[in-house]
Design an enzyme around this catalytic site. Sequence first.
Site, PDB file in Angstrom:
ATOM      1  N   HIS A 179       0.838  -1.208   0.000  1.00  0.00           N
ATOM      2  CA  HIS A 179       0.000   0.000   0.000  1.00  0.00           C
ATOM      3  C   HIS A 179       0.877   1.264   0.000  1.00  0.00           C
ATOM      4  CE1 HIS A 179      -3.142  -2.869   1.122  1.00  0.00           C
ATOM      5  NE2 HIS A 179      -2.283  -3.280   2.045  1.00  0.00           N
ATOM      6  N   SER A 309      15.736  19.718 -15.098  1.00  0.00           N
ATOM      7  CA  SER A 309      14.630  20.670 -15.111  1.00  0.00           C
ATOM      8  C   SER A 309      15.136  21.998 -15.649  1.00  0.00           C
ATOM      9  CB  SER A 309      14.057  20.861 -13.706  1.00  0.00           C
ATOM     10  OG  SER A 309      13.176  21.969 -13.661  1.00  0.00           O
TER      11      SER A 309
END
Length: 504
Positions: A179, A309
């Site tokens: 999870h 970036s």
Amino acid sequence: LFSKNTLTHSAVQRCKLSYSDLTPYAADESMKYRSPLVSRYASKEMAYNFSDRKKFTTWRRLWIYLAKAEKALGLPITDAQVLEMESHAEDIDFAMAADEERKLRHDVMAHVHTFAHCCPTAAPIIHLGATSCYVGDNTDLIMLRDGFDILLPKLARVIDRLANFAEKYADLPTLGFTHYQPAQLTTVGKRACLWLQDLAMDMRNLQRARDDLRFRGVKGTTGTQASFLQLFQGDHDKVEELDRMVTEMAGFKKAYLVTGQTYSRKVDVDCLSSLASLGATVHKICTDIRLLANLKEIEEPFEKEQIGSSAMPYKRNPMRAERCCSLARHLVALMSDPLQTASVQWLERTLDDSANRRISLPESFLTADIILSTLQNITEGLVVYPKVIERHIRHELPFMATENIIMAMVKAGGNRQDCHEKIRVLSQEAAAVVKQEGGDNDLLARVQRDPYFAPILDQLDALLDPKTFIGRAPQQVARFLSEEVRPLLEPYKAKMDVKIELEL
């Protein structure tokens, strides 16, 4: 469009572009849309496999195979006609073929005429007894087969690189996640084996799909071979031998015994479903890598001058894994095309499959080719940061070790229920420090300060050794690689040394 000496911005805004406006720029390839699958990413061999050159030279070879077999079985075809066809198998006049297709509105007959133009002696026997699907479908099957032959060694190399990675890190403990919450420890190598298990399934699926391919063969307009039966004056044995001979010359062991005008479009479903399943596998693997990159535990290769970036120069974005995920979604989505096409084929054939298949078949193989090349590049340069992994383990392990601490206290004479309550209270206090104060997990320090745990203080280091929490992971890795992975790669040993360098 807006640079100097080209069209004005206002002209574009007024939507007055016409073919005549663009004519001066027709030779400029930048004025045309190009699929990035080919222009940016795909390998040369896969791009060639679905190229016009490969397609139409294959058509000509199929016409040559047909003529040779018909001649051998007694039809009045001469050696000179066959030799003429063979001498012009490669020199295709693509401009003439395009002109013919504009005039005839039929791609196969356009190329029959173009071939006949350079083979005047053979012209009367080119395409003798055949239908368009003789060249169209048989060529598609050849391209599918050859496409698999390009993909399988690439997939084998990805598996090989990941197997080496799994072996190297077979016993390096790392947090497991369920999870996406920290769970019992596993190892870096064992996690890689989960990826390998899916890739091994894909390897078997692709190999089976490739091996199940058959040739359409020589079947005629509705699959009954009536035109060939007429050519051979009712001799069924010769028609069957014609089918067998052409199938063999095309490199296939078997032909489909029954077809309509086309081979069953379920064959396309079978092929593309194996590729879509591969796409799902690659997406899962690369998503895992992206999640681990966020934790700074694992990174894909990052080149010296690479920019992560345009705004944030410190970033090291997992652009290769992101590309794989992006293209894998496209590969999975392409699966709907052959499913719908197969479901709507009317009776012996309908032509609404053609335009769709021109896109979906090549794009599926091109996309699979790209993601395998990219994934090989990733797996050849995966970087692991053991110290970061160790820090994350230290942060969570005290909670995971509580059961071991309880068992040790019981062995030292303590009461299991009393110990459980002590641990519960201390764990809640430590959790509050982590969640509410942003501090480190200090459960171990709390245990060490509590006199109740004095009988086992000298055992704490051993109880918190990460390698005691990984179960049989290293042994599972060794057995899995030895029994399932390495044998799968044996047929590709000679093709393992190819290294992938991405241009983009």
